[in-house]
Design an enzyme around this catalytic site. Structure first.
Site, PDB file in Angstrom:
ATOM      1  CB  SER A 130     -14.922  -8.476  37.073  1.00 57.26           C
ATOM      2  OG  SER A 130     -15.767  -9.538  37.505  1.00 57.26           O
ATOM      3  N   GLY A 131     -14.055  -9.156  40.404  1.00 55.31           N
ATOM      4  CA  GLY A 131     -14.164  -8.938  41.851  1.00 55.31           C
ATOM      5  C   GLY A 131     -15.385  -8.364  42.334  1.00 55.31           C
ATOM      6  N   GLY A 132     -16.451  -7.690  41.603  1.00 54.43           N
ATOM      7  CA  GLY A 132     -17.736  -7.346  42.167  1.00 54.43           C
ATOM      8  C   GLY A 132     -17.808  -5.865  41.399  1.00 54.43           C
ATOM      9  NE  ARG A 185     -21.901 -15.314  40.858  1.00 52.36           N
ATOM     10  CZ  ARG A 185     -21.399 -14.754  41.680  1.00 52.36           C
ATOM     11  NH1 ARG A 185     -22.136 -14.523  43.088  1.00 52.36           N
ATOM     12  NH2 ARG A 185     -20.148 -14.857  41.998  1.00 52.36           N
ATOM     13  CD  GLU A 203      -9.237 -16.276  40.876  1.00 51.19           C
ATOM     14  OE1 GLU A 203      -9.284 -17.162  40.513  1.00 51.19           O
ATOM     15  OE2 GLU A 203     -10.177 -15.346  41.071  1.00 51.19           O
ATOM     16  CE  LYS A 240     -10.170 -14.855  37.611  1.00 49.17           C
ATOM     17  NZ  LYS A 240     -11.215 -15.905  36.971  1.00 49.17           N
ATOM     18  NE  ARG A 277     -18.340 -11.627  41.010  1.00 46.74           N
ATOM     19  CZ  ARG A 277     -17.793 -11.070  42.278  1.00 46.74           C
ATOM     20  NH1 ARG A 277     -18.611 -10.830  43.334  1.00 46.74           N
ATOM     21  NH2 ARG A 277     -16.660 -11.213  42.566  1.00 46.74           N
TER      22      ARG A 277
HETATM   23  C1  5MM Z   1     -16.805 -17.663  38.636  1.00 48.77           C
HETATM   24  O1  5MM Z   1     -16.607 -17.469  40.206  1.00 48.77           O
HETATM   25  C2  5MM Z   1     -15.291 -18.208  40.397  1.00 48.77           C
HETATM   26  C3  5MM Z   1     -15.575 -19.591  41.537  1.00 48.77           C
HETATM   27  O2  5MM Z   1     -15.982 -18.882  42.546  1.00 48.77           O
HETATM   28  P1  5MM Z   1     -16.361 -19.856  43.841  1.00 48.77           P
HETATM   29  O3  5MM Z   1     -15.170 -20.668  44.138  1.00 48.77           O
HETATM   30  O4  5MM Z   1     -16.691 -18.855  44.781  1.00 48.77           O
HETATM   31  O5  5MM Z   1     -17.833 -20.649  43.556  1.00 48.77           O
HETATM   32  C4  5MM Z   1     -14.470 -17.375  40.995  1.00 48.77           C
HETATM   33  O6  5MM Z   1     -13.198 -17.858  41.173  1.00 48.77           O
HETATM   34  C5  5MM Z   1     -13.840 -16.485  39.853  1.00 48.77           C
HETATM   35  O7  5MM Z   1     -12.975 -17.263  38.832  1.00 48.77           O
HETATM   36  C6  5MM Z   1     -13.127 -15.272  40.039  1.00 48.77           C
HETATM   37  O8  5MM Z   1     -13.384 -15.068  41.442  1.00 48.77           O
HETATM   38  C7  5MM Z   1     -13.138 -14.170  39.204  1.00 48.77           C
HETATM   39  O9  5MM Z   1     -14.747 -13.967  39.057  1.00 48.77           O
HETATM   40  P2  5MM Z   1     -15.288 -12.524  39.209  1.00 48.77           P
HETATM   41  O10 5MM Z   1     -16.635 -12.539  39.190  1.00 48.77           O
HETATM   42  O11 5MM Z   1     -14.694 -11.839  40.366  1.00 48.77           O
HETATM   43  O12 5MM Z   1     -14.604 -12.003  37.971  1.00 48.77           O
END
Ligand code: 5MM
Length: 336
Positions: free
Chosen positions: A261-263, A33, A177, A219, A292
C-alpha cells in the site's frame, strides 16, 4: 528444490478472495508505529499487538498468509502456542521477512540498497523448521529527475534474484518486493517510467538466476504520483497505468501479484485494487499484501489498551473483508 512444497504454498496463498497481511515491521518500524499511539515498544508490547492481529476471529476468511518479523516468528500467544502454529492451525500460511533492512548503496551514494544475503540459506532452514513457508525481501527506489539510477536498478534486481533463487532451492516461496516509493513530488508518468525499468531488470535478473516464475509472489507498488505532487491521478488512472506497466513486464507465468500500500490511505488502497480487478482480464491473480492499509485503523483503535482489543480486531477484520471484496472487483464505497 521441493516443487510440491512450492506448489502447495502458492495454491494456499492464491485462494480466491484472499490476500496477505504484512505484519513484518522490523523493531525500528514498529517502534515508530507505536510512537504514534504513545506506546513504548517492548518485546511484550510487540507480542501483544501481534497477538491481537493473529487472533482476530474470521481473519482466515480474507487472509491466506501473514508475513512475520523474525522476533514474532519465535514468539507465542498467551496460551503458549507459537505464533506460526497458531496461524497454520487457522489455515493461514506463515511467512517471514528475511532481508535485514535498507543500507546506503555505496555504488549509488544517494540511493538505498538492501542487506541480508550472507547466511541466508542457514537462516531460511531455521525459519522453515519454525513453520515459515514463504519469505519476503524488499528493495526500494526513489524517483526524481535522475533516480532511480541504472546502477541502483541493477544492484537491487540482482539481490532480489539471488534471494529468490535461494528461497526456491529450499522449498520456500519468495515474495519479490520492488517498491517504487511514493515519497517526493514526481508525477504518475515519472513513476510509470521508473516502474517499467525496475520490473524489466527484476525479471531479467530472475530469469538469469533460474528463478521459476510459477513459484514467486510479486509484491509491487502501484503506478501513482508522489505524495507531494501537485496533481494526484484518479483511481481509474492509477489502476489503468499500473495494469499497463505490469502487462508489459510481468510474465504471465507469475501466479499472483500482491500489492503493497506504500502510504496510500486505507480507502485508496482498496479502491485501486478493486478497480484493477474490474478492468480487462489479467493473467495473474491480483490481490493485496498490505501493511499500513490493513493495520492503521486497528492500531489506532487499540492504542495499547487491553479493553480495546476487540474493537481493534473489528477494524482489522473490516479492512481485510473490504480488500477481499476488492480482489473480486466487488467493493463499493458505501461499504466503508
Ligand atoms: C510492514 O512493513 C514491512 C517491513 O518494513 P520495514 O522493513 O521498514 O520495517 C514492509 O516491507 C511492508 O511489508 C511493505 O512495505 C508493505 O507495507 P505497506 O505498509 O507499504 O503496505
Amino acid at each position: 528444490m521441493n516443487i510440491e512444497q512450492l506448489q502447495s504454498t502458492i495454491k494456499a496463498i492464491t485462494a480466491s478472495g484472499k490476500g496477505i497481511l504484512a505484519a513484518d515491521e522490523s523493531t525500528g518500524t514498529i517502534t515508530k508505529r507505536f510512537k504514534s499511539i504513545n506506546l513504548e515498544s517492548t518485546e511484550e508490547s510487540r507480542r501483544a499487538y501481534r497477538d491481537l492481529l493473529f487472533t482476530t476471529v474470521d481473519l482466515e476468511k480474507y487472509v491466506s498468509g501473514i508475513i512475520l518479523f523474525e522476533e514474532t516468528l519465535k514468539q507465542q500467544a498467551l496460551d503458549g502456542t507459537p505464533f506460526p502454529k497458531l496461524l497454520a492451525d487457522r489455515g493461514i500460511v506463515p511467512g517471514i521477512k528475511v532481508d535485514k533492512g535498507l543500507i546506503a548503496n555505496e555504488s549509488a551514494p544517494e540511493e538505498k540498497t538492501t542487506q541480508g544475503l550472507d547466511g541466508l540459506p542457514e537462516r531460511l532452514a531455521e525459519y522453515k523448521a519454525l513453520g515459515a513457508r514463504f519469505a519476503k525481501w524488499r528493495v526500494v527506489y526513489n524517483v526524481t529527475d535522475t533516480f532511480p539510477s541504472r546502477i541502483a536498478i541493477h544492484i537491487n534486481a540482482e539481490q532480489l534474484a539471488r534471494y529468490a533463487a535461494i528461497c526456491q532451492s529450499q522449498g520456500i516461496v519468495p515474495i519479490v518486493e520492488p517498491e517504487v516509493l511514493m515519497d517526493g513530488d514526481h508525477s504518475i508518468e515519472q513513476c510509470a517510467v521508473a516502474t517499467e525499468h525496475v520490473l524489466d531488470h527484476v525479471f531479467d535478473s530472475l530469469a538469469k538466476h533460474h528463478v521459476i516464475s510459477e513459484y514467486i509472489i510479486l509484491k509491487p507498488s502501484m503506478v501513482i504520483a508522489g505524495k507531494d505532487h501537485n496533481k494526484q491521478a484518479s483511481i481509474e488512472q492509477v489502476a489503468e497505468e499500473t495494469i499497463k506497466i505490469l502487462k508489459r513486464k510481468v510474465p504471465a507465468a507469475v501466479p499472483t501479484i500482491n500489492f503493497l500500500s506504500g502510504g496510500q490511505s486505507n480507502e485508496a488502497a482498496t479502491q485501486h485494487l478493486n478497480t484493477m480487478n474490474q478492468l480487462s482480464n489479467t493473467p495473474w491473480n491480483l490481490s493485496f499484501s498490505y501493511g499500513r492499509a490493513l493495520q492503521s485503523s486497528a492500531l489506532k483503535t487499540w492504542g495499547g489498551q487491553k479493553e480495546n482489543v476487540k474493537a481493534a480486531q473489528q477494524q482489522l477484520l473490516k479492512r481485510a473483508q473490504l480488500n477481499s471484496l476488492a480482489t473480486l472487483g466487488k467493493y463499493e464505497e458505501n461499504m466503508e
